[in-house]
Scaffold this motif. Structure first.
Motif, PDB file in Angstrom:
ATOM      1  N   VAL A  33      -4.191   7.451  -8.827  1.00  7.33           N
ATOM      2  CA  VAL A  33      -5.612   6.956  -9.358  1.00  7.33           C
ATOM      3  C   VAL A  33      -5.027   6.118 -10.500  1.00  7.33           C
ATOM      4  N   ASN A  34      -5.979   4.710 -10.141  1.00 10.10           N
ATOM      5  CA  ASN A  34      -5.790   3.648 -10.972  1.00 10.10           C
ATOM      6  C   ASN A  34      -6.904   3.643 -11.938  1.00 10.10           C
ATOM      7  N   LYS A  35      -6.949   2.612 -12.967  1.00 12.60           N
ATOM      8  CA  LYS A  35      -7.989   2.561 -13.979  1.00 12.60           C
ATOM      9  C   LYS A  35      -9.190   1.902 -13.331  1.00 12.60           C
ATOM     10  N   THR A  36      -9.340   1.147 -12.238  1.00 13.35           N
ATOM     11  CA  THR A  36     -10.455   0.612 -11.529  1.00 13.35           C
ATOM     12  C   THR A  36     -10.673   1.316 -10.061  1.00 13.35           C
ATOM     13  N   ASN A  37      -9.638   1.819  -9.453  1.00 19.76           N
ATOM     14  CA  ASN A  37      -9.550   1.964  -7.964  1.00 19.76           C
ATOM     15  C   ASN A  37      -8.799   3.123  -7.781  1.00 19.76           C
ATOM     16  N   PHE A  38      -8.811   3.618  -6.616  1.00 19.08           N
ATOM     17  CA  PHE A  38      -8.217   4.813  -5.894  1.00 19.08           C
ATOM     18  C   PHE A  38      -7.551   4.455  -4.491  1.00 19.08           C
ATOM     19  N   LEU A  39      -6.398   4.855  -4.719  1.00 18.42           N
ATOM     20  CA  LEU A  39      -5.459   4.640  -3.389  1.00 18.42           C
ATOM     21  C   LEU A  39      -5.455   5.976  -2.502  1.00 18.42           C
ATOM     22  N   VAL A  40      -6.142   5.920  -1.127  1.00 17.79           N
ATOM     23  CA  VAL A  40      -6.433   6.883  -0.416  1.00 17.79           C
ATOM     24  C   VAL A  40      -5.678   7.030   1.001  1.00 17.79           C
ATOM     25  N   ARG A  41      -4.845   7.864   1.358  1.00 17.00           N
ATOM     26  CA  ARG A  41      -4.091   7.811   2.429  1.00 17.00           C
ATOM     27  C   ARG A  41      -4.912   8.723   3.487  1.00 17.00           C
ATOM     28  N   ASN A  42      -4.937   7.930   4.825  1.00 12.98           N
ATOM     29  CA  ASN A  42      -5.484   8.675   6.151  1.00 12.98           C
ATOM     30  C   ASN A  42      -4.588   8.769   6.916  1.00 12.98           C
ATOM     31  N   THR A  43      -4.627   9.034   8.202  1.00 11.54           N
ATOM     32  CA  THR A  43      -3.606   9.546   9.045  1.00 11.54           C
ATOM     33  C   THR A  43      -2.811   8.153   9.613  1.00 11.54           C
ATOM     34  N   SER A  44      -3.124   7.043   9.210  1.00 14.26           N
ATOM     35  CA  SER A  44      -2.283   5.705   9.571  1.00 14.26           C
ATOM     36  C   SER A  44      -1.856   5.053   8.358  1.00 14.26           C
ATOM     37  N   LYS A  45      -2.818   4.790   7.362  1.00 11.92           N
ATOM     38  CA  LYS A  45      -2.569   3.861   6.342  1.00 11.92           C
ATOM     39  C   LYS A  45      -3.102   4.348   5.030  1.00 11.92           C
ATOM     40  N   THR A  46      -3.009   3.571   3.988  1.00 10.62           N
ATOM     41  CA  THR A  46      -3.246   3.832   2.762  1.00 10.62           C
ATOM     42  C   THR A  46      -4.424   2.832   2.309  1.00 10.62           C
ATOM     43  N   ILE A  47      -5.501   2.845   1.915  1.00 12.82           N
ATOM     44  CA  ILE A  47      -6.313   2.023   1.459  1.00 12.82           C
ATOM     45  C   ILE A  47      -6.789   2.153   0.304  1.00 12.82           C
ATOM     46  N   THR A  48      -7.310   1.004  -0.296  1.00  8.39           N
ATOM     47  CA  THR A  48      -7.806   0.996  -1.781  1.00  8.39           C
ATOM     48  C   THR A  48      -9.330   1.442  -1.551  1.00  8.39           C
ATOM     49  N   CYS A  49      -9.873   2.149  -2.669  1.00  5.79           N
ATOM     50  CA  CYS A  49     -11.173   2.857  -2.721  1.00  5.79           C
ATOM     51  C   CYS A  49     -11.842   2.588  -4.117  1.00  5.79           C
ATOM     52  N   GLU A  50     -13.160   2.571  -3.962  1.00  3.24           N
ATOM     53  CA  GLU A  50     -13.783   2.506  -5.184  1.00  3.24           C
ATOM     54  C   GLU A  50     -14.731   3.850  -5.280  1.00  3.24           C
ATOM     55  N   LEU A  51     -15.608   4.072  -6.272  1.00  2.08           N
ATOM     56  CA  LEU A  51     -16.272   5.060  -6.373  1.00  2.08           C
ATOM     57  C   LEU A  51     -17.874   4.639  -5.914  1.00  2.08           C
ATOM     58  N   ALA A  52     -18.583   5.574  -5.138  1.00  2.00           N
ATOM     59  CA  ALA A  52     -19.997   5.303  -5.165  1.00  2.00           C
ATOM     60  C   ALA A  52     -20.816   5.888  -6.528  1.00  2.00           C
ATOM     61  N   GLY A  53     -21.978   5.457  -6.630  1.00  2.00           N
ATOM     62  CA  GLY A  53     -22.830   5.425  -8.031  1.00  2.00           C
ATOM     63  C   GLY A  53     -22.549   7.026  -8.380  1.00  2.00           C
ATOM     64  N   ASN A  54     -22.934   7.813  -7.461  1.00  2.00           N
ATOM     65  CA  ASN A  54     -23.134   9.181  -7.912  1.00  2.00           C
ATOM     66  C   ASN A  54     -21.919   9.716  -8.293  1.00  2.00           C
ATOM     67  N   LEU A  55     -20.681   9.289  -8.095  1.00  2.00           N
ATOM     68  CA  LEU A  55     -19.489   9.782  -8.601  1.00  2.00           C
ATOM     69  C   LEU A  55     -19.069   8.690  -9.878  1.00  2.00           C
ATOM     70  N   LEU A  56     -19.363   7.425  -9.797  1.00  6.96           N
ATOM     71  CA  LEU A  56     -19.096   6.754 -10.844  1.00  6.96           C
ATOM     72  C   LEU A  56     -19.658   6.949 -12.116  1.00  6.96           C
ATOM     73  N   TYR A  57     -20.963   7.566 -12.050  1.00  6.98           N
ATOM     74  CA  TYR A  57     -21.798   7.827 -13.125  1.00  6.98           C
ATOM     75  C   TYR A  57     -21.591   9.282 -13.470  1.00  6.98           C
ATOM     76  N   ALA A  58     -20.993  10.269 -12.655  1.00  8.98           N
ATOM     77  CA  ALA A  58     -20.812  11.525 -12.970  1.00  8.98           C
ATOM     78  C   ALA A  58     -20.573  11.666 -14.523  1.00  8.98           C
ATOM     79  N   GLN A  59     -21.191  12.815 -15.174  1.00  7.62           N
ATOM     80  CA  GLN A  59     -21.178  13.287 -16.648  1.00  7.62           C
ATOM     81  C   GLN A  59     -19.994  13.561 -16.688  1.00  7.62           C
ATOM     82  N   ASP A  60     -19.170  14.692 -16.071  1.00  6.28           N
ATOM     83  CA  ASP A  60     -18.015  15.334 -16.315  1.00  6.28           C
ATOM     84  C   ASP A  60     -16.837  14.452 -15.589  1.00  6.28           C
ATOM     85  N   GLU A  61     -16.028  13.985 -16.255  1.00  4.46           N
ATOM     86  CA  GLU A  61     -14.767  13.241 -15.721  1.00  4.46           C
ATOM     87  C   GLU A  61     -13.979  14.279 -14.783  1.00  4.46           C
ATOM     88  N   PHE A  62     -14.027  15.513 -14.877  1.00 10.04           N
ATOM     89  CA  PHE A  62     -13.503  16.748 -14.144  1.00 10.04           C
ATOM     90  C   PHE A  62     -13.967  16.232 -12.642  1.00 10.04           C
TER      91      PHE A  62
END
Length: 353
Positions: A33-62
């Motif tokens: 988990v980085n400040k502006t993005n997330f590294l996500v590993r699938n079965t073959s590689k690691t890709i850089t991801c960002e959050l969709a709006g429903n998660l980006l503006y979630a009230q609880d950081e948890f």
């Protein structure tokens, strides 16, 4: 799904999938988990991801993705957009530093925690007990590692402390530099299982991980000779795959490990001897502080239970009670505020000029 099992996939996460999830989205596990993005590993590689709006503006950081989470994401150009976090199996957290009633997630979906202490700094039984309590809350099995065994003086008090730890927990005495004990630890790491490394700064977590990986991937630091305190080497939580074995999540050294739990929980489960004695107390709700016919107090007076352990047990229980009280107070304030807002709406407050 077999290829996902090497990343820790299980039936628990599969049960949280909706019928069209794998048709519309890709599946992966958060490795960092980085400040502006997330590294996500699938079965073959690691890709850089960002959050969709429903998660980006979630009230609880948890609710935001954490290292170890399984997520669904939508490929977008060379990136991915995380749309949902699958239900966590386990979650290791602590009281957020500086907060009275908030939690900070250290890692999620963990099977075992490797709690590292080292002989150079000195064994801290009270800190170890604190860590074990939080692991019991999270339903994560502890494995204790005493690092830098080459510094052990068998005639010292540390030798007695190590024997005490061995009698209570699964424990390995090892040296990341000499290799002593590493093979024994390696053989206990199960393929497809997730492990998190926790401990104070400078105890040798990164050196231990390097030894398990057989390569110098992690930066390491030594203890300050003047202060006998470690400095942070690992600066973020990172999930790493061990070749042909399990999954390791490395974490920065923790100077604070405040206890946190929303529901009722007693530290008894982390103190096996005290928990066993508590069953012999006259009163079922005995606090083990000043009651008559308390088997725990009697054992302390007879030196069956070390007084330092008993006092730490009371301290940790008080800390949990205080946190739970703060959480309940916040919930009560929220309910009162919601009631006030509902009453204002009913009285036509919006229509007033």
């Amino acid at each position: 799904m077999k290829s996902l099992q090497t990343l820790g996939w299980s039936s628990h996460f599969e049960s949280d999938l909706r019928p069209d999830d794998l048709t519309n989205f890709s599946l992966g596990r958060v490795t960092q988990v980085n400040k502006t993005n997330f590294l996500v590993r699938n079965t073959s590689k690691t890709i850089t991801c960002e959050l969709a709006g429903n998660l980006l503006y979630a009230q609880d950081e948890f609710d935001h993705p954490k290292t170890g989470d399984w997520v669904l994401y939508m490929p977008y150009s060379e990136l991915g957009i995380i749309t949902r976090v699958l239900k966590r199996n386990t979650c290791l957290y602590r009281k957020k530093p500086g907060s009275f009633d908030s939690k900070q997630v250290l890692a999620s979906n963990i099977d075992y925690a490797i709690v590292v202490q080292c002989l150079e700094i000195g064994i801290n039984l009270r800190r170890l007990e604190r860590s074990i309590v939080q692991l019991k809350i999270a339903n994560i099995e502890p494995i204790v590692v005493i690092n830098k065994s080459d510094l052990l003086d068998k005639s010292s008090s540390q030798s007695a402390e190590i024997e005490e730890i061995k009698n209570k927990y699964t424990c390995f005495l090892l040296s990341a530099k000499s290799g002593e004990g590493l093979m024994e630890l390696r053989t206990t790491i199960e393929a497809g299982k997730s492990y998190v490394l926790i401990g104070a700064s400078g105890v040798g977590k990164s050196s231990l991980l390097n030894s398990l990986l057989d390569i110098e991937e992690q930066k390491t630091s030594s203890i300050s000779s003047s202060s006998q305190k470690g400095t942070h080497t690992t600066t973020s939580r990172e999930l790493i795959l061990l070749s042909g074995s399990g999954i390791i999540i490395d974490t920065p050294g923790t100077r604070e490990f405040g206890l946190a739990h929303d529901g009722e929980f007693s530290a008894d489960s982390a103190f096996n001897q005290i928990a066993s004695l508590a069953e012999q107390c006259k009163y079922h709700n005995c606090t083990h502080e000043n009651e008559s016919d308390c088997a725990v107090i009697a054992a302390v007076e007879e030196a069956v239970v070390p007084k330092a352990e008993y006092l730490n047990f009371l301290k940790l229980n008080k800390e949990l009670e205080h946190y739970q009280s703060n959480v309940q107070e916040r919930k009560n304030k929220g309910k009162k505020l919601s009631k006030i807002i509902r009453n204002m709406k009913k009285s036509g407050y919006k229509d007033r000029k």
